[in-house]
Design an enzyme around this catalytic site. Structure first.
Site, mmCIF file in Angstrom:
data_model
loop_
_atom_site.group_PDB
_atom_site.id
_atom_site.type_symbol
_atom_site.label_atom_id
_atom_site.label_comp_id
_atom_site.label_asym_id
_atom_site.label_seq_id
_atom_site.Cartn_x
_atom_site.Cartn_y
_atom_site.Cartn_z
ATOM 1 N N CYS A 138 -25.180 -29.630 4.182
ATOM 2 C CA CYS A 138 -24.391 -29.081 5.293
ATOM 3 C C CYS A 138 -23.240 -29.997 5.695
ATOM 4 O O CYS A 138 -22.477 -29.658 6.606
ATOM 5 C CB CYS A 138 -25.303 -28.794 6.475
ATOM 6 S SG CYS A 138 -26.559 -27.567 6.062
ATOM 7 N N HIS A 271 -22.219 -31.703 15.216
ATOM 8 C CA HIS A 271 -22.832 -30.754 14.284
ATOM 9 C C HIS A 271 -23.532 -29.668 15.109
ATOM 10 O O HIS A 271 -23.350 -28.496 14.862
ATOM 11 C CB HIS A 271 -23.806 -31.510 13.388
ATOM 12 C CG HIS A 271 -24.288 -30.732 12.207
ATOM 13 N ND1 HIS A 271 -23.464 -29.966 11.427
ATOM 14 C CD2 HIS A 271 -25.536 -30.627 11.653
ATOM 15 C CE1 HIS A 271 -24.173 -29.406 10.448
ATOM 16 N NE2 HIS A 271 -25.419 -29.791 10.576
ATOM 17 N N HIS A 306 -24.099 -21.487 11.916
ATOM 18 C CA HIS A 306 -24.025 -22.640 11.027
ATOM 19 C C HIS A 306 -23.526 -22.134 9.676
ATOM 20 O O HIS A 306 -24.254 -21.449 8.955
ATOM 21 C CB HIS A 306 -25.395 -23.289 10.900
ATOM 22 C CG HIS A 306 -25.384 -24.577 10.131
ATOM 23 N ND1 HIS A 306 -24.274 -25.041 9.457
ATOM 24 C CD2 HIS A 306 -26.357 -25.515 9.939
ATOM 25 C CE1 HIS A 306 -24.565 -26.191 8.873
ATOM 26 N NE2 HIS A 306 -25.820 -26.508 9.159
#
Lengths: 378, 251
Positions: A138, A271, A306
């Site tokens: 990620c 994040h 996300h």
């Protein structure tokens, strides 16, 4: 000057087909996280049924939805010099094609290797050399942008195009469901009642150049990737180190590379996935680096989900927009602060008093990456 | 021809291929050829019990094994404190074999039987994380996938670039490909196996014996002892050909 200037940025997210639409809707506190369209997959057996998906993103000719997503990006990017290096960042690429083939519905298997989007882009843009894909879970696009900035800064490349992308797929959705990591209500970054992440799909294209090359090409300067860092916390495959050691290391590297001090950072794009452990880890890391300073921290994942390998690139484009507007957008889904998030995270937009913004991403395999963005002159 | 400077000393070589596992200092019988990969057990790689190894995907075991042997070859497999060693791998297929196994657990029951244990290994970089945990590697890392017809040196170039610009002082660079069996139609099968080099910054010699010097020309050609390199396996074969290139001291 340290780093590389960003001369062009294109973004597509669940909130809109371009950067300005996404930005305006983020500022308005809107959320693209919503029930999955029936034409994607049946999420009835999973622990959540919501994601941020791009309306109207259709596959054509049995090929992946990724290609129309890339066409949307290119339509807004403009021409790219032929000698530009190309780095793509995707964690699963044309995963929808893989799913279709495994379901017996057919598809172009040559699209499945992660190099396929880079090959398609290099051909489509008429670049003189093939691209390659960089995968760091990620943090893929954050790490790719760090590599690009390092190449430009060192003089090894005049221009690097980073294109990042990932789709909402049943493959990934089912996995996070099996890990009990999806929030049925939509993700709530840094909220004390948060219960997991929401997946999103999207992409970004960022053209990085040396300032001299940008001037020669007559390119605008949207801002600068002034510092970068990456580190592994070497702790767990799917969970972050609780002390945030990898994120601290990556952040300090990025700040040092930018030639500034932690006190010069005026906002953070975290994040902020909304999982219990990620958000706690980030708050711990930011406290270690910035002490008790109350600087604005926000996450876009409550709004656009996300987006995995695309997250870092989208967040760089939005981070530069934040610096330009001197505002970070609201953290959608956030209501009651987690301990340590008080005075940092807000459900409203927050002013940015300064020229540097930190943006960070972390992922499976212990990866952490951080970028320091500097406001453009224009 | 563009001028260039040595960037790295190659101080460790490790592999896991169809011919078995090995490292440069102990076994010079290296080959990277088509064929079935032998199954890897914990005892092939680690002397001590390792509860994680048995749970890993085949792709992760393969990559971790080659990294372990490369570090062992440079006497860096044991550590007291975590080290900022970077790790870059090239892979054409990445986790595709595990992806297939995982998705086969999703297809029945509308996903109700999806395996979280398999899902954790459906990223191309999963074995990099395993190596980081096992050997305390805190440097940056990632998996590079290049298109058809590439020379397979993308990860090595990225490692050399990082060394050249001072991003790190030591890096593991190599490749790892675990075949999908039976092959998926339409997917080109690369040579199976994993091969990793430990590279150390030439401007900060560690004193460890070196197999070779590596450099990166401005036109992106990798130089192996001053000669353009054609691939990772070719570099390893030359390094391990002891008559031609004895493992020598760093200057």
């Amino acid at each position: 000057m340290n780093g590389a200037v960003v001369t062009r940025a294109a973004v597509v997210t669940g909130l809109g087909p371009d950067l300005e639409t996404t930005w305006a809707r983020l500022l308005a506190g809107e959320r693209a996280v919503r029930p999955l369209s029936a034409d994607r997959f049946d999420a009835g057996r999973y622990t959540a049924q919501v994601a941020s998906w791009i309306d109207g993103l259709e596959s054509a000719g049995g090929r992946s939805r990724l290609f129309p997503l890339l066409e949307m990006l290119l339509a807004r990017l403009g021409p790219v010099p032929a000698d530009t290096r190309l780095l793509t960042a995707t964690t699963k690429g044309c995963v929808d094609t893989f799913e279709n083939v495994r379901r017996g519905r057919g598809g172009e298997m040559a699209d499945v290797p992660l190099s396929a989007p880079a090959e398609w882009l290099a051909s489509r843009l008429g670049l003189s050399r093939p691209g390659l894909n960089f995968n760091a879970a990620c943090a893929s696009s954050t790490a790719a942008i760090a590599r690009a900035a390092a190449l430009v800064h060192s003089g090894r490349a005049d221009a690097v195009l980073v294109v990042c992308m990932d789709l909402v797929s049943e493959f990934v959705f089912s996995g996070f469901s099996a890990l009990q990591a999806l929030d049925p209500a939509g993700c709530r970054p840094f909220d004390r009642d948060r219960a997991g992440l929401s997946l999103g799909e999207g992409g970004a294209a960022l053209l990085l150049m040396s300032p001299e090359h940008a001037r020669r090409e007559g390119m605008p300067t949207l801002g600068t990737v002034a510092g970068w860092g990456a580190a592994n916390d070497a702790t767990h495959i799917t969970a972050p180190a609780r002390d945030g050691c990898g994120l601290v290391q990556a952040t300090l590297q990025a700040i040092s590379k930018a030639g500034i001090a932690p006190a010069d950072i005026s906002a953070i794009n975290a994040h902020g996935t909304g999982t219990v452990y990620n958000d706690l880890m980030e708050l711990t890391a930011f406290r270690t680096v910035f002490g008790g300073r109350a600087l604005p921290v926000h996450s876009v994942k409550g709004a656009i989900g996300h987006t995995l390998g695309a997250a870092g690139g989208i967040e760089v484009a939005l981070g530069l927009r934040s610096l330009s507007a001197r505002t970070v957008p609201p953290t959608a889904g956030f209501r009651e602060p987690e301990i340590g998030a008080e005075g940092l995270v807000s459900a409203s937009a927050q002013p940015v008093d300064g020229d540097y913004l930190l943006t960070t991403n972390s992922g499976f395999g212990g990866v952490n990456a951080a970028l320091v963005l500097k406001r453009g002159e224009g | 021809m563009p001028q260039t400077r040595d960037i790295a000393f190659l101080t460790g070589i490790g592999w896991a291929t169809t011919h078995g596992v090995g490292r440069g200092g102990a076994n010079r019988d290296f080959a990277m050829e088509p064929g079935p990969l032998p199954p890897l057990s914990r005892k092939d790689v680690f002397d001590e019990p390792n509860p994680r190894f048995g749970r890993m995907s085949g792709y992760s075991k393969l990559g971790l094994a080659a990294v372990a042997f490369a570090l062992r070859d440079a006497a860096l497999d044991r550590f007291d404190a975590r080290r900022p060693i970077a790790l870059f791998a090239g892979s054409q297929l990445g986790s595709l074999s595990t992806d297939r196994d995982y998705f086969d657990t999703v297809l029945p029951e509308n996903g109700g039987l999806a395996s979280p244990a398999l899902f954790a290994y459906t990223l191309a970089n999963c074995f990099l994380g395993e190596a980081a945990i096992q050997f305390g590697l805190t440097g940056p890392g990632g998996v590079i996938t290049e298109g058809a017809g590439s020379d397979g040196l993308g990860a090595l170039r990225m490692a050399l670039e990082g060394l050249a610009v001072g991003e790190f002082d030591a890096v593991l660079a190599g490749c790892c490909d675990f075949p999908v069996v039976p092959p998926l139609p339409g997917i080109e099968t690369p040579l199976p196996g994993a091969l990793f080099f430990l590279l150390e910054k030439a401007t900060a010699p560690s004193g460890r014996p070196a197999y070779a010097r590596l450099a990166l020309r401005e036109d992106d050609v990798v130089l192996h002892d001053g000669t353009p390199a054609s691939g990772l396996a070719a570099i390893a074969r030359t390094c391990l050909s002891s008559d031609q290139h004895p493992r020598g001291s760093q200057p």
